[in-house]
Each structure stands twice: as structure tokens, then as C-alpha cells.
Motif scaffolding. Structure first.
Motif, mmCIF file in Angstrom:
data_model
loop_
_atom_site.group_PDB
_atom_site.id
_atom_site.type_symbol
_atom_site.label_atom_id
_atom_site.label_comp_id
_atom_site.label_asym_id
_atom_site.label_seq_id
_atom_site.Cartn_x
_atom_site.Cartn_y
_atom_site.Cartn_z
ATOM 1 N N GLY A 143 11.553 -6.205 -3.555
ATOM 2 C CA GLY A 143 11.504 -6.914 -4.837
ATOM 3 C C GLY A 143 11.227 -6.012 -6.027
ATOM 4 N N ASP A 144 11.432 -6.566 -7.211
ATOM 5 C CA ASP A 144 11.199 -5.811 -8.449
ATOM 6 C C ASP A 144 9.729 -5.429 -8.588
ATOM 7 O OD1 ASP A 144 13.841 -6.140 -9.010
ATOM 8 O OD2 ASP A 144 13.554 -7.648 -10.586
ATOM 9 N N ILE A 145 9.494 -4.197 -8.996
ATOM 10 C CA ILE A 145 8.145 -3.675 -9.181
ATOM 11 C C ILE A 145 7.544 -4.218 -10.475
ATOM 12 C CG2 ILE A 145 6.832 -1.553 -9.663
ATOM 13 C CD1 ILE A 145 8.886 -0.129 -7.794
ATOM 14 N N ILE A 146 6.248 -4.555 -10.415
ATOM 15 C CA ILE A 146 5.518 -4.982 -11.608
ATOM 16 C C ILE A 146 4.610 -3.860 -12.110
ATOM 17 C CG2 ILE A 146 3.862 -6.638 -12.563
ATOM 18 C CD1 ILE A 146 4.851 -8.641 -10.441
ATOM 19 N N ASP A 147 3.787 -3.309 -11.219
ATOM 20 C CA ASP A 147 2.822 -2.289 -11.654
ATOM 21 C C ASP A 147 2.428 -1.419 -10.463
ATOM 22 O OD1 ASP A 147 1.181 -0.909 -13.369
ATOM 23 O OD2 ASP A 147 -0.051 -2.632 -13.928
ATOM 24 N N LYS A 148 1.826 -0.265 -10.766
ATOM 25 C CA LYS A 148 1.381 0.669 -9.724
ATOM 26 C C LYS A 148 0.041 1.283 -10.097
ATOM 27 C CE LYS A 148 5.977 2.305 -8.219
ATOM 28 N NZ LYS A 148 6.815 3.501 -7.993
ATOM 29 N N THR A 149 -0.717 1.652 -9.072
ATOM 30 C CA THR A 149 -1.893 2.496 -9.227
ATOM 31 C C THR A 149 -1.700 3.712 -8.330
ATOM 32 O OG1 THR A 149 -3.409 0.668 -9.696
ATOM 33 C CG2 THR A 149 -4.385 2.710 -8.898
ATOM 34 N N ILE A 150 -1.857 4.899 -8.882
ATOM 35 C CA ILE A 150 -1.609 6.144 -8.150
ATOM 36 C C ILE A 150 -2.924 6.861 -7.885
ATOM 37 C CG2 ILE A 150 -0.446 8.386 -8.216
ATOM 38 C CD1 ILE A 150 1.570 7.127 -10.177
ATOM 39 N N ALA B 100 0.807 -1.219 0.000
ATOM 40 C CA ALA B 100 0.000 0.000 0.000
ATOM 41 C C ALA B 100 0.842 1.272 0.000
ATOM 42 C CB ALA B 100 -0.938 -0.003 1.198
ATOM 43 N N SER B 101 1.753 1.362 -0.962
ATOM 44 C CA SER B 101 2.503 2.601 -1.166
ATOM 45 C C SER B 101 3.065 2.591 -2.580
ATOM 46 C CB SER B 101 3.647 2.744 -0.155
ATOM 47 O OG SER B 101 4.788 2.007 -0.564
ATOM 48 N N LEU B 102 3.644 3.707 -2.967
ATOM 49 C CA LEU B 102 4.307 3.803 -4.265
ATOM 50 C C LEU B 102 5.776 3.490 -4.050
ATOM 51 C CD1 LEU B 102 2.543 7.050 -5.549
ATOM 52 C CD2 LEU B 102 1.965 4.676 -6.081
ATOM 53 N N LEU B 103 6.082 2.210 -4.026
ATOM 54 C CA LEU B 103 7.465 1.784 -3.781
ATOM 55 C C LEU B 103 8.415 2.415 -4.803
ATOM 56 C CD1 LEU B 103 6.813 -1.973 -2.942
ATOM 57 C CD2 LEU B 103 7.575 -0.208 -1.353
ATOM 58 N N PRO B 104 9.654 2.704 -4.331
ATOM 59 C CA PRO B 104 10.294 2.277 -3.075
ATOM 60 C C PRO B 104 9.987 3.150 -1.854
ATOM 61 C CG PRO B 104 11.869 3.464 -4.412
ATOM 62 C CD PRO B 104 10.618 3.355 -5.250
ATOM 63 N N LYS B 105 9.111 4.139 -1.997
ATOM 64 C CA LYS B 105 8.774 4.978 -0.849
ATOM 65 C C LYS B 105 7.822 4.236 0.080
ATOM 66 C CE LYS B 105 8.238 9.874 0.019
ATOM 67 N NZ LYS B 105 7.996 11.198 -0.590
ATOM 68 N N TYR B 106 8.060 4.387 1.371
ATOM 69 C CA TYR B 106 7.225 3.801 2.415
ATOM 70 C C TYR B 106 7.200 2.278 2.391
ATOM 71 C CZ TYR B 106 5.633 8.560 3.192
ATOM 72 O OH TYR B 106 5.587 9.904 3.457
ATOM 73 N N ARG B 107 8.388 1.677 2.408
ATOM 74 C CA ARG B 107 8.464 0.264 2.733
ATOM 75 C C ARG B 107 8.101 0.098 4.207
ATOM 76 N NH1 ARG B 107 14.514 -0.944 0.240
ATOM 77 N NH2 ARG B 107 13.961 -0.863 -1.983
ATOM 78 N N GLY B 108 7.657 -1.104 4.566
ATOM 79 C CA GLY B 108 7.419 -1.353 5.978
ATOM 80 C C GLY B 108 5.953 -1.476 6.356
ATOM 81 N N ALA B 109 5.695 -1.359 7.664
ATOM 82 C CA ALA B 109 4.429 -1.806 8.246
ATOM 83 C C ALA B 109 3.266 -0.833 8.106
ATOM 84 C CB ALA B 109 4.649 -2.109 9.733
ATOM 85 N N ALA B 110 3.525 0.473 8.028
ATOM 86 C CA ALA B 110 2.407 1.431 8.117
ATOM 87 C C ALA B 110 2.477 2.510 7.039
ATOM 88 C CB ALA B 110 2.387 2.062 9.499
ATOM 89 N N GLY C 54 -0.735 5.260 -3.264
ATOM 90 C CA GLY C 54 -1.168 4.247 -4.218
ATOM 91 C C GLY C 54 -0.820 2.856 -3.759
ATOM 92 N N VAL C 55 -0.942 1.908 -4.683
ATOM 93 C CA VAL C 55 -0.575 0.522 -4.403
ATOM 94 C C VAL C 55 0.409 0.043 -5.469
ATOM 95 C CG1 VAL C 55 -2.593 -0.211 -3.097
ATOM 96 C CG2 VAL C 55 -2.689 -0.217 -5.575
ATOM 97 N N THR C 56 1.265 -0.874 -5.055
ATOM 98 C CA THR C 56 2.289 -1.428 -5.939
ATOM 99 C C THR C 56 2.228 -2.949 -5.890
ATOM 100 O OG1 THR C 56 3.746 0.453 -5.471
ATOM 101 C CG2 THR C 56 4.769 -1.516 -6.421
ATOM 102 N N THR C 57 2.314 -3.592 -7.046
ATOM 103 C CA THR C 57 2.534 -5.037 -7.060
ATOM 104 C C THR C 57 4.001 -5.288 -7.385
ATOM 105 O OG1 THR C 57 1.750 -5.099 -9.367
ATOM 106 C CG2 THR C 57 0.197 -5.758 -7.643
#
Length: 307
Positions: free
Chosen positions: A144-151, A107-117, A131-134
Motif C-alpha cells: 500500500g501507499d506509504i504515509i510516514d516513516k521513522t528511521i 517494521a521496515s523502511l518500505l518498500p524494502k523488506y516486505r513480508g514476515a521477518a 525503521g518503521v513505516t505506516t
């Protein structure tokens, strides 16, 4: 595709529902039931409740890494393992098990906000977008390597709760798109930029203790980010006062931080920069209410909050 789904809280449920509509969910893996409430009655996780409703087998291992459970995963023979807010780390043996790997919805736009909250911190930090990242899962935490994002753009009055709900729905939509990409072999792996990574640590109750020496804009974001849990709070006449909603008045401050400046029809408090205009609050032992109702029914003795 044959999917093993790993998840635990409400956030994971929309994704499970979406996947079950399009794919074969061989099993759901979730955290163990825990006692809740005054009666300490054992309660199913939200994901377990949904899995039972969908007639999907449920596993609740104490540790997913245990060899006995790894053997069960091998017998389930998933094409892919989907992980959304599961709450346990997977071993390399599990990560390497499925044909298409282990895919995480974060539930973030990785690599920003890795972790629990990541959700709460995005609001607290005043982010314009979230957004969310797969991604493909790796042994590191959200590396891990990013596949897709929704912003999505955060609303002016976005709370941790409202953003949670929005990203939960978006995560369900995005994982379906990602699974289709995996099946069609159209996935593009994007390595994360380590230099751009940030960490969103766990939220604690003490984080909600308001420091009125900080600027009003920061306090107002804290209030929204910690709504509904664990909530931002201060003290009034020796009692805990939760603040659920407030506005910022951008004016020069003459009073000491925490000073109650108006208490007729509004409740304004001096901060390090500007005033906090409290709109909704809850005194210890009382119901949550708007500030007008509160002021009509409570005679304040304190001249400062936090005491």
C-alpha cells in the motif's frame, strides 16, 4: 477517532497503549489463544492481555474474513482500523470499511523488506538503517501507499531482539502521528517503488545452522539477527552448541572452515574468511555462559565445530 486495533505479539503492545491514551479503541482483534509450555496451557496473546488490562473488548475470530465477523466490524463502525503484526490477511471488504481506511505499521523502511521477518533480516543482511513505516493497506502483501516513516541507525552489536524492542516503541509513536495526520487531512500518500522492493521471508530454526565456509562477518551478523530466536547453532562433540555472541577477527585463514584454533582463554574458529571469536555460548543441556566459564568447565575433544 474510533479505532479497531488488530495485532497479536509483543511488538504490537506499545502501539495499542499509545492509541488508547488518545483515541477510543472500540475493540481489539487478535489471534486465537494457543497452548504453550510443557503443560500446554492455553495462553493469551500479548495484545489480548493488554486489552483486558485496558478494559477493551476482545475478538479472536478464526478467520477475520468470515462474513459473520465482517458483520461485527460493520457494527463496531470504526473510523480507522490499525493493523500491527496481526497475522491474518484482510479482505477488500474490510479494507474499504472504515472512513479513513486500514493503516498498517510495518517494521521496515518500505518498500524494502516486505513480508514476515523484516527485523531479523535487516540485522542478518548488515543494514546500516532500519525503521518503521505506516501505510494504507492494499490487497497485496505490504504494497500500500506509504504515509510516514521513522528511521533509526543500527548499533554495531544490534540483535534481532534489541531492534525488535526499539522498533516496537517507534511504531507506537509513529501511529499516533499518522492518526493525527488522518484527522487533520494532511496525509500525503506516497506510492511504493516496486522496483526497489525486497521480501523478508519467514525465519526458520534451520536458518540458524552455521556454515563455517561463509565469511566470519556474515556468520556474526547471523548470530545477532537470530538472537534471541531461533538462535544460531553448530555442533560440538555431537551436541548442539548455540552461539549467542561473537566478534570477527579479520586475519588470513590457513585452517579448514570450522577448525577450532584456540581453546585456552578464547575460542576462535576458522571460517571462509577470517576467524570467529566466540564470546557467549550454550551447549545442549547447559546454561548460557561466557566463553571463559565454558572453557573452564568443559573438556573439548572435537577439533572442529559442526561435527
Amino acid at each position: 477517532m474510533r479505532v479497531v486495533f488488530m495485532g497479536t505479539p509483543d511488538f504490537s503492545v506499545p502501539a495499542l497503549e499509545k492509541i488508547a491514551q488518545k483515541h477510543q479503541v472500540a475493540a481489539v482483534v487478535t489471534q486465537q489463544d494457543r497452548p504453550k509450555g510443557r503443560g500446554h496451557k492455553m495462553q493469551f496473546t500479548p495484545v489480548k492481555e493488554k486489552a483486558i488490562e485496558l478494559d477493551i473488548p476482545v475478538f479472536q475470530p478464526d478467520r477475520v474474513r468470515n462474513s459473520e465477523f465482517v458483520d461485527i466490524l460493520k457494527q463496531l463502525a470504526p473510523d480507522v482500523i490499525v493493523v500491527i503484526a496481526f497475522g491474518q490477511l484482510l479482505s477488500k471488504e474490510i479494507l474499504d470499511l472504515p472512513k479513513y481506511g486500514c493503516i498498517n505499521v510495518h517494521a521496515s523502511l518500505l518498500p524494502k523488506y516486505r513480508g514476515a521477518a523484516p527485523i531479523q533480516w535487516a540485522v542478518i543482511d548488515g543494514e546500516e538503517f532500519s525503521g518503521v513505516t505506516t501505510m494504507y493497506m492494499a490487497e497485496g502483501l505490504d504494497t500500500g501507499d506509504i504515509i510516514d516513516k521513522t528511521i533509526i541507525r543500527l548499533d554495531k552489536k544490534e540483535t534481532g531482539g534489541s531492534l525488535f524492542d526499539k522498533l516496537s516503541i517507534k511504531g507506537g509513536e509513529l501511529i499516533l502521528k499518522t492518526l493525527e495526520q488522518l484527522e487533520n487531512n494532511t496525509v500525503k500518500r506516497i506510492p511504493q517503488n516496486e522496483e526497489a522492493s525486497t521480501y523478508a521471508g519467514k525465519i526458520t530454526k534451520e536458518l540458524g545452522h552455521i556454515d563455517f565456509r561463509k565469511p566470519a562477518v556474515e556468520i556474526e551478523r547471523l548470530i545477532r539477527g537470530l538472537n534471541p530466536w531461533p538462535s544460531a547453532f553448530t555442533f560440538l562433540d555431537g551436541k548442539v552448541l548455540k552461539i549467542w555472541d561473537a566478534d570477527v577477527i579479520d586475519e588470513p585463514v590457513k585452517e579448514e572452515p570450522g577448525t577450532i584454533c584456540k581453546k585456552n582463554k578464547s575460542l576462535q574458529v576458522a571460517t571462509g574468511e577470517g576467524y570467529l571469536d566466540i564470546k557467549e555460548l550454550q551447549l545442549e543441556g547447559k546454561k548460557r555462559m561466557d566463553v571463559t566459564s565454558f572453557l573452564n568447565g568443559y573438556q573439548m575433544h572435537a577439533v572442529q565445530l559442526g561435527e
